[in-house]
Design a protein around this motif. Structure first.
Motif, PDB file in Angstrom:
ATOM      1  N   LEU A 200     -19.770   7.647  14.655  1.00  0.00           N
ATOM      2  CA  LEU A 200     -19.598   6.673  15.329  1.00  0.00           C
ATOM      3  C   LEU A 200     -19.519   5.262  14.743  1.00  0.00           C
ATOM      4  N   SER A 201     -18.974   5.283  13.533  1.00  0.00           N
ATOM      5  CA  SER A 201     -18.722   3.910  12.899  1.00  0.00           C
ATOM      6  C   SER A 201     -17.469   3.371  13.385  1.00  0.00           C
ATOM      7  N   ARG A 202     -17.237   2.185  13.295  1.00  0.00           N
ATOM      8  CA  ARG A 202     -15.877   1.582  14.096  1.00  0.00           C
ATOM      9  C   ARG A 202     -15.153   1.186  12.497  1.00  0.00           C
ATOM     10  N   TRP A 203     -13.726   1.066  12.814  1.00  0.00           N
ATOM     11  CA  TRP A 203     -12.932   0.479  11.682  1.00  0.00           C
ATOM     12  C   TRP A 203     -13.316  -0.830  11.211  1.00  0.00           C
ATOM     13  N   SER A 204     -13.292  -1.098  10.084  1.00  0.00           N
ATOM     14  CA  SER A 204     -13.985  -2.318   9.700  1.00  0.00           C
ATOM     15  C   SER A 204     -12.837  -3.208   8.966  1.00  0.00           C
ATOM     16  N   ARG A 205     -13.176  -4.520   8.596  1.00  0.00           N
ATOM     17  CA  ARG A 205     -12.417  -5.540   7.965  1.00  0.00           C
ATOM     18  C   ARG A 205     -12.102  -4.807   6.590  1.00  0.00           C
ATOM     19  N   GLU A 206     -13.064  -4.375   6.061  1.00  0.00           N
ATOM     20  CA  GLU A 206     -12.812  -3.648   4.496  1.00  0.00           C
ATOM     21  C   GLU A 206     -12.021  -2.503   4.668  1.00  0.00           C
ATOM     22  N   ASP A 207     -11.806  -1.684   5.795  1.00  0.00           N
ATOM     23  CA  ASP A 207     -10.772  -0.594   6.130  1.00  0.00           C
ATOM     24  C   ASP A 207      -9.575  -1.452   6.167  1.00  0.00           C
ATOM     25  N   ASP A 208      -9.283  -2.526   6.980  1.00  0.00           N
ATOM     26  CA  ASP A 208      -8.102  -3.412   6.783  1.00  0.00           C
ATOM     27  C   ASP A 208      -7.607  -3.749   5.605  1.00  0.00           C
ATOM     28  N   ARG A 209      -8.610  -4.432   4.947  1.00  0.00           N
ATOM     29  CA  ARG A 209      -8.086  -4.845   3.733  1.00  0.00           C
ATOM     30  C   ARG A 209      -7.676  -3.778   2.531  1.00  0.00           C
ATOM     31  N   ALA A 210      -8.214  -2.532   2.629  1.00  0.00           N
ATOM     32  CA  ALA A 210      -7.919  -1.487   1.739  1.00  0.00           C
ATOM     33  C   ALA A 210      -6.626  -0.880   2.053  1.00  0.00           C
ATOM     34  N   VAL A 211      -6.143  -0.777   3.281  1.00  0.00           N
ATOM     35  CA  VAL A 211      -4.896  -0.434   3.902  1.00  0.00           C
ATOM     36  C   VAL A 211      -3.713  -1.355   3.423  1.00  0.00           C
ATOM     37  N   ALA A 212      -4.142  -2.589   3.578  1.00  0.00           N
ATOM     38  CA  ALA A 212      -3.191  -3.634   3.249  1.00  0.00           C
ATOM     39  C   ALA A 212      -2.721  -3.678   1.871  1.00  0.00           C
ATOM     40  N   ALA A 213      -3.815  -3.625   0.977  1.00  0.00           N
ATOM     41  CA  ALA A 213      -3.752  -3.573  -0.360  1.00  0.00           C
ATOM     42  C   ALA A 213      -2.929  -2.619  -0.859  1.00  0.00           C
ATOM     43  N   ALA A 214      -3.022  -1.334  -0.442  1.00  0.00           N
ATOM     44  CA  ALA A 214      -2.380  -0.320  -0.848  1.00  0.00           C
ATOM     45  C   ALA A 214      -0.816  -0.246  -0.283  1.00  0.00           C
ATOM     46  N   LEU A 215      -0.663  -0.732   0.972  1.00  0.00           N
ATOM     47  CA  LEU A 215       0.772  -0.850   1.171  1.00  0.00           C
ATOM     48  C   LEU A 215       1.433  -1.839   0.239  1.00  0.00           C
ATOM     49  N   GLU A 216       0.911  -3.120   0.018  1.00  0.00           N
ATOM     50  CA  GLU A 216       1.428  -4.005  -0.786  1.00  0.00           C
ATOM     51  C   GLU A 216       1.649  -3.706  -2.230  1.00  0.00           C
ATOM     52  N   ALA A 217       0.538  -3.044  -2.844  1.00  0.00           N
ATOM     53  CA  ALA A 217       0.708  -2.457  -4.132  1.00  0.00           C
ATOM     54  C   ALA A 217       1.937  -1.420  -4.336  1.00  0.00           C
ATOM     55  N   THR A 218       2.312  -0.617  -3.203  1.00  0.00           N
ATOM     56  CA  THR A 218       3.281   0.425  -3.200  1.00  0.00           C
ATOM     57  C   THR A 218       4.546  -0.088  -2.753  1.00  0.00           C
ATOM     58  N   GLY A 219       4.633  -1.476  -2.400  1.00  0.00           N
ATOM     59  CA  GLY A 219       5.882  -1.919  -1.743  1.00  0.00           C
ATOM     60  C   GLY A 219       6.351  -1.217  -0.382  1.00  0.00           C
ATOM     61  N   THR A 220       5.303  -0.952   0.238  1.00  0.00           N
ATOM     62  CA  THR A 220       5.405  -0.426   1.689  1.00  0.00           C
ATOM     63  C   THR A 220       5.150  -0.935   2.930  1.00  0.00           C
ATOM     64  N   ALA A 221       4.556  -2.476   2.620  1.00  0.00           N
ATOM     65  CA  ALA A 221       3.928  -2.979   3.798  1.00  0.00           C
ATOM     66  C   ALA A 221       5.158  -3.337   4.955  1.00  0.00           C
ATOM     67  N   ASP A 222       6.561  -3.496   4.441  1.00  0.00           N
ATOM     68  CA  ASP A 222       7.403  -3.601   5.394  1.00  0.00           C
ATOM     69  C   ASP A 222       7.687  -2.228   6.325  1.00  0.00           C
ATOM     70  N   LEU A 223       7.150  -1.465   5.954  1.00  0.00           N
ATOM     71  CA  LEU A 223       7.445  -0.064   6.589  1.00  0.00           C
ATOM     72  C   LEU A 223       6.258   0.334   7.530  1.00  0.00           C
ATOM     73  N   ALA A 224       5.090  -0.460   7.533  1.00  0.00           N
ATOM     74  CA  ALA A 224       3.804  -0.193   8.195  1.00  0.00           C
ATOM     75  C   ALA A 224       4.226   0.478   9.728  1.00  0.00           C
ATOM     76  N   ASP A 225       5.098  -0.169  10.525  1.00  0.00           N
ATOM     77  CA  ASP A 225       5.428   0.250  11.693  1.00  0.00           C
ATOM     78  C   ASP A 225       6.302   1.413  11.876  1.00  0.00           C
ATOM     79  N   ARG A 226       6.906   1.873  11.018  1.00  0.00           N
ATOM     80  CA  ARG A 226       7.975   2.887  11.229  1.00  0.00           C
ATOM     81  C   ARG A 226       7.290   4.356  11.220  1.00  0.00           C
ATOM     82  N   PRO A 227       8.017   5.479  11.721  1.00  0.00           N
ATOM     83  CA  PRO A 227       7.291   6.928  11.712  1.00  0.00           C
ATOM     84  C   PRO A 227       7.618   7.268  10.314  1.00  0.00           C
TER      85      PRO A 227
END
Length: 270
Positions: A112-139
């Protein structure tokens, strides 16, 4: 900094049906270091990694994380400490990059926990680190093989575990992206103390990036230690059936393996 954990295989025997792949193997992973597992095709490298991550139950022996059998540890509990990138992961059809990377946060979600700001930060950092942030909305299924591999690595990074097991993390990547990924894993190890264990086919990349090298042959550990201690002509011959010459890498100071083929034999001294 991460918490140090001990990961060990003790008298481990693994196989499929009537075939034994790993036989009575002992291995201790140095905590807080980068370990590369090398060996010929079908020697059991991926099988070993699968068992160390709880995906394959042993026929004999055990895998221990902090002295506790991983195969007796609940999957979600284990996933908060240990992350795995398998060799050929499959993404759900139509899932976007951001949603796939977000799945790395699943072990941290409570009932029953909700998605948190910490989750947002972790995902954003992972996308940035791997150079895939610009692909976030693509299938994911629209991406190239190299892009897809980096997205899978981002998912594992978003999991934020103290131990990372990666089976051929440079698969499908060109040389520049192979180096980028291995640099990224090295950065993660040095900045956070994350223990990294990866299966690599490229001996020279393994020797350059690993603190600890494990050579598998005959279902057992043939040699283990620093790259200088392990990567020798005798070990290459025993594990790969290949004649080679070992020189010093002028960039890293680590051993560099030069394969000897029928058309490139030693040149006689003049």
């Amino acid at each position: 900094m991460t918490t140090s954990h001990t990961l060990q295989a003790a008298a481990l025997t693994l196989g499929y049906r009537d075939r034994t792949v790993i036989d009575d193997l002992d291995l201790t992973v140095p905590p807080g270091r980068v370990t590369a597992i090398v060996g010929a095709n079908a020697c059991g490298k991926s099988t070993l990694l699968r068992s160390m991550s709880r995906l394959l139950a042993p026929r004999g022996g055990q895998v221990l994380l902090d002295g506790k059998e991983v195969h007796r540890t609940p999957a979600k509990e284990l996933a908060r400490t240990l992350g795995l990138l398998p060799q050929s992961p499959i993404a759900p059809e139509g899932i976007t990059v951001a949603d796939l990377v977000g799945r790395g946060r699943h072990p941290h979600q409570r009932v029953l926990s909700r998605w948190s700001r910490e989750d947002d930060r972790a995902v954003a950092a992972a996308l940035e680190a791997t150079g895939t942030a610009d692909l976030a909305d693509r299938p994911v299924d629209e991406l190239s093989g190299g892009q897809r591999q980096r997205v899978w690595i981002a998912m594992v990074l978003a999991q934020q575990t103290d131990l990372l097991l990666l089976d051929e993390p440079t698969t499908f990547l060109d040389v520049s992206h192979q180096v980028e990924v291995l640099d990224l894993l090295t950065d993660l190890n040095r900045a956070r103390g994350t223990t990294v264990v990866m299966v690599l086919h490229d001996l020279n990349l393994a020797a350059r990036y690993a603190d600890h090298l494990v050579a598998i042959a005959g279902g057992r550990v043939h040699a283990a230690g620093t790259p200088v201690e392990v990567l020798s002509e005798d070990v290459v011959r025993a594990t790969f059936g290949l004649d080679s010459r070992i020189i010093t890498d002028p960039l890293s100071g680590r051993p560099l393996m030069l394969p000897v083929g029928r058309h490139h034999m030693d040149v006689p001294a003049v």
